[in-house]
Design a protein around this motif. Structure first.
Motif, PDB file in Angstrom:
ATOM      1  N   VAL A  63       0.745  -1.129   0.096  1.00 27.63           N
ATOM      2  CA  VAL A  63      -0.017   0.011   0.262  1.00 27.63           C
ATOM      3  C   VAL A  63       1.570   1.025  -0.009  1.00 27.63           C
ATOM      4  CG1 VAL A  63      -1.625   1.515   1.186  1.00 27.63           C
ATOM      5  CG2 VAL A  63      -1.576  -1.369   1.240  1.00 27.63           C
ATOM      6  N   VAL A  64       2.327   1.108   0.699  1.00 25.22           N
ATOM      7  CA  VAL A  64       3.279   2.566   0.537  1.00 25.22           C
ATOM      8  C   VAL A  64       4.630   1.637   0.394  1.00 25.22           C
ATOM      9  CG1 VAL A  64       0.916   3.547   2.606  1.00 25.22           C
ATOM     10  CG2 VAL A  64       3.913   1.903   3.130  1.00 25.22           C
ATOM     11  N   SER A  65       4.981   3.205   0.276  1.00 26.09           N
ATOM     12  CA  SER A  65       6.086   2.542  -0.468  1.00 26.09           C
ATOM     13  C   SER A  65       7.414   3.146   0.466  1.00 26.09           C
ATOM     14  CB  SER A  65       6.999   4.226  -1.384  1.00 26.09           C
ATOM     15  OG  SER A  65       6.496   4.993  -0.004  1.00 26.09           O
ATOM     16  N   PRO A  66       8.532   2.421   0.598  1.00 21.59           N
ATOM     17  CA  PRO A  66       9.593   2.312   1.659  1.00 21.59           C
ATOM     18  C   PRO A  66       9.758   3.673   2.284  1.00 21.59           C
ATOM     19  CG  PRO A  66      10.183   1.420  -0.021  1.00 21.59           C
ATOM     20  CD  PRO A  66       8.795   1.616  -0.830  1.00 21.59           C
ATOM     21  N   GLU A  67       9.516   4.960   1.858  1.00 19.92           N
ATOM     22  CA  GLU A  67       9.271   6.332   2.017  1.00 19.92           C
ATOM     23  C   GLU A  67       7.772   6.278   2.545  1.00 19.92           C
ATOM     24  OE1 GLU A  67      10.297   6.111  -1.150  1.00 19.92           O
ATOM     25  OE2 GLU A  67      11.938   5.446  -0.696  1.00 19.92           O
ATOM     26  N   LEU A  68       7.206   5.614   2.907  1.00 20.67           N
ATOM     27  CA  LEU A  68       5.646   5.864   3.803  1.00 20.67           C
ATOM     28  C   LEU A  68       4.346   5.985   2.908  1.00 20.67           C
ATOM     29  CD1 LEU A  68       6.923   6.104   6.924  1.00 20.67           C
ATOM     30  CD2 LEU A  68       6.941   4.559   5.999  1.00 20.67           C
ATOM     31  N   LYS A  69       5.103   6.547   1.649  1.00 26.43           N
ATOM     32  CA  LYS A  69       4.144   7.413   0.330  1.00 26.43           C
ATOM     33  C   LYS A  69       3.297   6.144  -0.104  1.00 26.43           C
ATOM     34  CE  LYS A  69       7.305  11.045  -0.609  1.00 26.43           C
ATOM     35  NZ  LYS A  69       8.359  11.642  -2.085  1.00 26.43           N
ATOM     36  N   VAL A  70       1.530   6.776   0.242  1.00 25.77           N
ATOM     37  CA  VAL A  70       1.050   6.280  -0.495  1.00 25.77           C
ATOM     38  C   VAL A  70       0.770   5.708  -1.828  1.00 25.77           C
ATOM     39  CG1 VAL A  70      -1.434   5.809  -0.336  1.00 25.77           C
ATOM     40  CG2 VAL A  70      -1.341   6.161   1.390  1.00 25.77           C
ATOM     41  N   HIS A  71       0.913   4.707  -2.485  1.00 26.57           N
ATOM     42  CA  HIS A  71       1.079   4.739  -4.219  1.00 26.57           C
ATOM     43  C   HIS A  71      -0.018   4.517  -4.802  1.00 26.57           C
ATOM     44  CE1 HIS A  71       4.562   1.686  -2.990  1.00 26.57           C
ATOM     45  NE2 HIS A  71       3.581   0.544  -2.736  1.00 26.57           N
ATOM     46  N   GLY A  72      -0.010   5.732  -5.861  1.00 26.32           N
ATOM     47  CA  GLY A  72      -0.580   5.950  -6.631  1.00 26.32           C
ATOM     48  C   GLY A  72      -1.587   7.762  -6.065  1.00 26.32           C
ATOM     49  N   VAL A  73      -1.232   7.585  -5.327  1.00 22.48           N
ATOM     50  CA  VAL A  73      -1.443   8.874  -3.809  1.00 22.48           C
ATOM     51  C   VAL A  73      -0.144  10.274  -3.624  1.00 22.48           C
ATOM     52  CG1 VAL A  73      -3.028  10.488  -2.881  1.00 22.48           C
ATOM     53  CG2 VAL A  73      -3.573   7.887  -3.477  1.00 22.48           C
ATOM     54  N   HIS A  74      -0.548  11.070  -3.886  1.00 26.80           N
ATOM     55  CA  HIS A  74       0.279  12.704  -3.781  1.00 26.80           C
ATOM     56  C   HIS A  74       0.146  13.043  -3.229  1.00 26.80           C
ATOM     57  CE1 HIS A  74       1.953  12.083  -7.891  1.00 26.80           C
ATOM     58  NE2 HIS A  74       1.171  12.159  -8.700  1.00 26.80           N
ATOM     59  N   ASN A  75       0.844  12.854  -1.945  1.00 21.71           N
ATOM     60  CA  ASN A  75       1.053  14.240  -0.464  1.00 21.71           C
ATOM     61  C   ASN A  75       0.490  13.533   0.668  1.00 21.71           C
ATOM     62  OD1 ASN A  75       2.900  16.213  -2.082  1.00 21.71           O
ATOM     63  ND2 ASN A  75       0.761  17.399  -2.240  1.00 21.71           N
ATOM     64  N   LEU A  76       0.422  12.297   0.421  1.00 18.37           N
ATOM     65  CA  LEU A  76      -0.125  10.790   1.831  1.00 18.37           C
ATOM     66  C   LEU A  76       0.447  10.177   2.424  1.00 18.37           C
ATOM     67  CD1 LEU A  76      -2.409  10.659   3.272  1.00 18.37           C
ATOM     68  CD2 LEU A  76      -3.991   9.371   0.786  1.00 18.37           C
ATOM     69  N   ARG A  77       1.134  10.465   3.528  1.00 19.38           N
ATOM     70  CA  ARG A  77       1.531   9.315   3.532  1.00 19.38           C
ATOM     71  C   ARG A  77       0.740   8.305   4.506  1.00 19.38           C
ATOM     72  NH1 ARG A  77       8.105  10.646   2.941  1.00 19.38           N
ATOM     73  NH2 ARG A  77       7.809  12.251   2.395  1.00 19.38           N
TER      74      ARG A  77
END
Length: 627
Positions: free
Chosen positions: A576-590
Motif C-alpha cells: 500500500v505504501v512505499s519504503p518512504e511511506l508514501k501511499v502508492h498512486g496518491v501524492h502528498n499522502l503518507r
C-alpha cells in the motif's frame, strides 16, 4: 507532597481493589477512565464547513497528522521543530486522566471506554471459542497517546532479523542497522545494570525503566528459567533468546504515554503546533483527477470542519484505523469499495495481509502458599498507595506483568529468532475480581464460573504464564462494514487457521510447565490449575489434545495488528505504501504507523511505533527541506 488530589485517587484505588462490592466500583472506575484531562485546542477560530471546496475560510497547515498515536506524537514533535512549518495534530479521543497513569490498573483500561475503540473481531471458527459470541475483543487506544494510554507498557523492539527481512522485501533503509539509530534517538534508558549499553539511548524523550517493584515470585521465575537453560539477557540488546524482567515505558513508576513524552513538554513553546483532541477525521480530501491529497474532514463537538494541508497529510491512526480511513477516502480494494458505494481513487490492497500475534491466556498455576502475588494482603497494604506517588510499590507493575522469556521452539523458522514469548504475571483472571481481564477479553461467564471463580475462595496465590505466538502463519484482513465512518470495520483475524500456530503455542505451554518444575520453582509446589475447560473436558489435562482445545478456546489478540497498509515497492501487488511511506498512486499522502509493518515481529509493537515515527520524520524533513 501528598495533595488532596492524590488523597482522592488513593481512596478510589483502595475502594476498587479492596471493596467487596466490586461491580459498583468497576462502574466507578469506568466512569473515571472516560473523563479526559486535556482539551488542548489552540485554533479556536476554525469555522465549520460542510463542503470540500477550497475557500479562503478554510484554515491551512503545512502538515496535518491524523492520530496522536506513538508515531503521530513523535512526528508532531519533530516536524514542529521547524518554526516555519505549521503542524496540526488531530486525535479522535480525549486526553488522559490520572487513572491511565497507574500501571497496575492496566487490565481495567482494556474495557470499552473513551480510551479504547472497543472493536470486536468477527466470529472465528478456529479460535475465540471461549469468548462471547465466539468473537475476541481487539483493544486499541483512542486518545492523546494512542495505545500507549492503555497498553501493558512493555518496551520490546523485536529481533534484528525482523528488520533485515523488511529490507530484503524491497524496503531499503529499513534494515536493523538502519533503524537502530531511530530506536536510540527516542529512548532515555534508566535501566540498572545497563547504564553503558550501546544498545540503549540515553538522551531521548521516552523513558525506559524496570518496574519499581518486584515480587519474590518473579525473581524465582527468572531463576527457574535460568536453571533449565535460558540465559539472563537484555532482550533489547545483542541477543533476544532468554529471560529478563520487563522494560517499560514509565517515568518514576508512572505510565509515560507518547503524548506526555513527546508533545506535552514542547506544546507551550511551539505556537506552530496545534493539537485537537476529540476531533474525529472521517475522510482524507483527495483530488480525484490529480490524485493529490490536500486536506481532511473532521468532526468535533458534532460540527464538521475542513482543513487543508499545503505539503502533506500523514496518517498515524494505528493498525486498524489507518486502513479504515484510507478506504473511507477511496484508497483500497476496488471491488470492495464499489460494493459499498465509496468512489475509488486508487486500487490498492488496503486491509489485506493483516497479521496479529496470539496470546494464550489459559495457563494458570496455583501455589501451595500465599503472600507472594501482588494483591495478597501481605504484599499490597494501604501504604502501597503512598508508595506509588513516590514512584515505588506494586502499583508500578503494569497489569501484574513482571518478566519475559523469549524462546525458540523446534518449529522456529530462523536460528536466533524467538517464536514464543512467555509473559510472566503474578495472579490470574480472578486477581481483579474478574472485572478487568475477564471483561476485557470477553470470556464467557460459564467458563469463568466453572474454571476460575473457585480460585476466589481459596487463599493460595496463583501465577500465569501467558504464551505469546510471535510469528503466526495465519493471516487476517479487515474491510469496511459500509460507507458510514462511524461504523466499526469488520475484522477477520483468522487466528489459528494454520495448524502450525497451534502446535507452536503447545510447545510454549510445555516450556512454561518445565520452568514451573525447576528447582527454584519447586519451593512453591506450583501446579497447573486442575479444573478443565467445559468444552475440552473430554480430554485428560495431561493430553496434548486437551491443550490444543484450550488454545483455541482461550487465545486472544496480542494487541498488534500489523500489515493492513503494508510497506513495499509499488510493483508488489500486496503493498500500500512505499519504503518512504508514501501511499502508492496518491501524492502528498503518507501512512506512518504499525499498519505499514510488512512482516511479523519478535515482540510487542510499542517500541516499533516510536521508531517508525522517528524514521518518518526524517523522510518528511529530507523531502521538504530540500524544496
Amino acid at each position: 507532597m501528598f495533595t488532596l488530589r492524590k488523597f482522592a485517587i488513593s481512596v478510589l484505588v483502595c475502594a476498587i481493589l479492596f471493596c467487596s462490592s466490586g461491580d459498583a466500583f468497576f462502574f466507578l472506575l469506568k466512569s473515571l477512565a472516560e473523563t479526559g484531562r486535556y482539551d488542548d485546542d489552540r485554533f479556536n477560530s476554525v469555522q465549520p464547513t460542510y463542503t470540500t471546496t477550497h475557500t479562503k475560510d478554510i484554515p491551512e497547515y503545512d502538515f496535518i497528522i491524523v492520530g496522536a498515536s506513538p508515531a503521530g506524537c513523535v512526528l508532531a514533535n519533530r516536524l514542529s521543530e521547524n518554526p516555519d512549518w505549521k503542524v496540526l495534530l488531530l486525535e479522535a479521543g480525549p486526553g488522559e486522566n490520572e487513572f491511565n497513569n497507574i500501571p497496575l490498573l492496566t487490565t481495567f483500561l482494556q474495557q470499552n471506554s473513551n480510551y479504547n475503540w472497543g472493536d470486536v473481531a468477527e466470529m472465528q471458527n478456529n479460535s475465540c471459542w471461549g469468548m462471547i459470541d465466539q468473537r475476541c475483543s481487539i483493544p486499541h487506544g483512542k486518545g492523546l497517546g494512542g495505545s500507549s494510554l492503555i497498553n501493558y507498557m512493555m518496551y520490546t523492539r523485536g529481533n534484528p532479523a525482523d528488520f533485515d527481512r523488511w529490507a530484503a522485501l524491497g524496503n531499503p533503509g529499513w534494515s536493523y542497522n538502519d533503524v537502530l539509530p531511530y530506536f536510540l534517538r527516542s529512548e532515555s534508558a534508566s535501566l540498572r545494570g545497563l547504564e553503558n549499553s550501546s544498545y540503549h539511548g540515553y538522551g531521548g524523550e521516552l523513558r525506559v525503566e524496570f518496574p519499581r517493584f518486584r515480587t519474590n515470585l518473579a525473581r524465582t521465575f527468572v531463576r527457574g528459567a535460568k536453571e533449565i537453560g535460558h540465559k539472563k539477557i537484555d532482550y533489547n540488546g545483542k541477543s533476544q533468546l532468554g529471560v529478563s524482567y520487563i522494560q517499560t515505558n514509565a517515568m518514576n513508576g508512572m505510565r509515560q504515554t507518547a503524548y506526555r513524552a513527546f508533545v506535552e513538554p514542547i506544546l507551550a513553546s511551539r505556537p506552530n503546533l496545534h493539537v485537537k483532541p476529540n476531533s474525529r477525521v472521517n475522510k482524507i480530501l483527495i483530488n480525484h483527477n490529480t490524485k493529490v491529497a490536500y486536506g481532511v474532514t473532521y468532526v468535533k463537538n458534532f460540527r464538521h470542519f475542513d482543513v487543508h494541508a499545503r505539503k502533506e497529510v500523514i496518517i498515524t491512526a494505528g493498525g486498524i484505523n489507518s486502513a479504515q480511513l484510507l478506504m473511507l477516502s477511496g484508497v483500497g480494494p476496488k471491488e470492495h469499495l464499489q460494493n459499498i458505494k465509496v468512489p475509488v481513487v486508487e486500487n490498492r490492497p488496503v486491509g489485506q495481509n493483516m497479521m496479529d500475534g496470539v496470546l494464550f491466556n489459559g495457563l494458570t498455576f496455583v501455589l501451595n502458599e500465599t503472600g507472594q502475588a501482588l494483591l495478597t494482603d501481605s504484599r499490597f497494604q494501604l501504604h502501597s498507595i503512598a508508595d506509588y506517588f513516590n514512584g515505588q510499590g506494586p502499583l508500578t507493575v503494569p497489569g501484574g506483568v513482571e518478566a519475559l522469556d523469549f524462546l525458540q521452539t523446534s518449529r522456529a523458522q530462523q536460528s536466533g529468532v524467538p517464536d514464543i514469548a512467555l509473559i510472566f504475571s503474578t495472579g490470574s483472571l480472578v486477581s481483579d475480581g474478574g472485572l478487568g481481564l475477564r471483561n476485557g477479553k470477553r470470556i464467557k461467564t460459564s467458563i469463568y464460573n466453572r474454571v476460575y471463580r473457585p480460585l476466589e475462595t481459596i487463599p493460595n496465590d496463583q501465577w500465569t504464564a501467558t504464551v505469546m505466538l510471535l510469528h503466526p502463519q495465519s493471516r487476517g484482513h479487515l474491510k469496511l462494514r459500509n460507507a458510514n465512518p462511524y461504523n466499526a470495520p469488520k475484522i477477520y483475524t483468522n487466528q489459528l487457521s494454520e495448524e502450525n500456530d497451534v502446535e507452536t503455542l503447545l510447545e510454549g505451554i510445555k516450556e512454561a510447565v518445565r520452568i514451573s518444575k525447576s528447582a527454584s520453582m519447586r519451593r512453591y509446589d506450583a501446579r497447573v490449575l486442575g479444573i478443565p475447560l467445559p468444552n475440552c473436558d473430554q480430554y485428560p489435562l495431561t493430553d496434548d489434545e486437551y491443550w490444543r482445545c484450550a488454545i483455541r478456546t482461550l487465545s486472544s489478540t496480542a494487541y498488534q495488528q500489523l500489515g493492513a497498509c503494508r510497506m513495499g515497492p509499488e510493483e508488489d501487488p500486496t503493498t500500500v505504501v512505499s519504503p518512504e511511506l508514501k501511499v502508492h498512486g496518491v501524492h502528498n499522502l503518507r501512512v506512518a504507523d504499525v499498519s505499514v509493518v510488512p512482516t511479523t515481529i519478535s515482540g510487542q509493537v510499542g517500541a516499533v511505533a516510536y521508531m517508525i515515527g522517528e524514521k518518518a520524520a526524517d523522510l518528511v524533513q529530507s523531502q521538504w527541506n530540500s524544496v
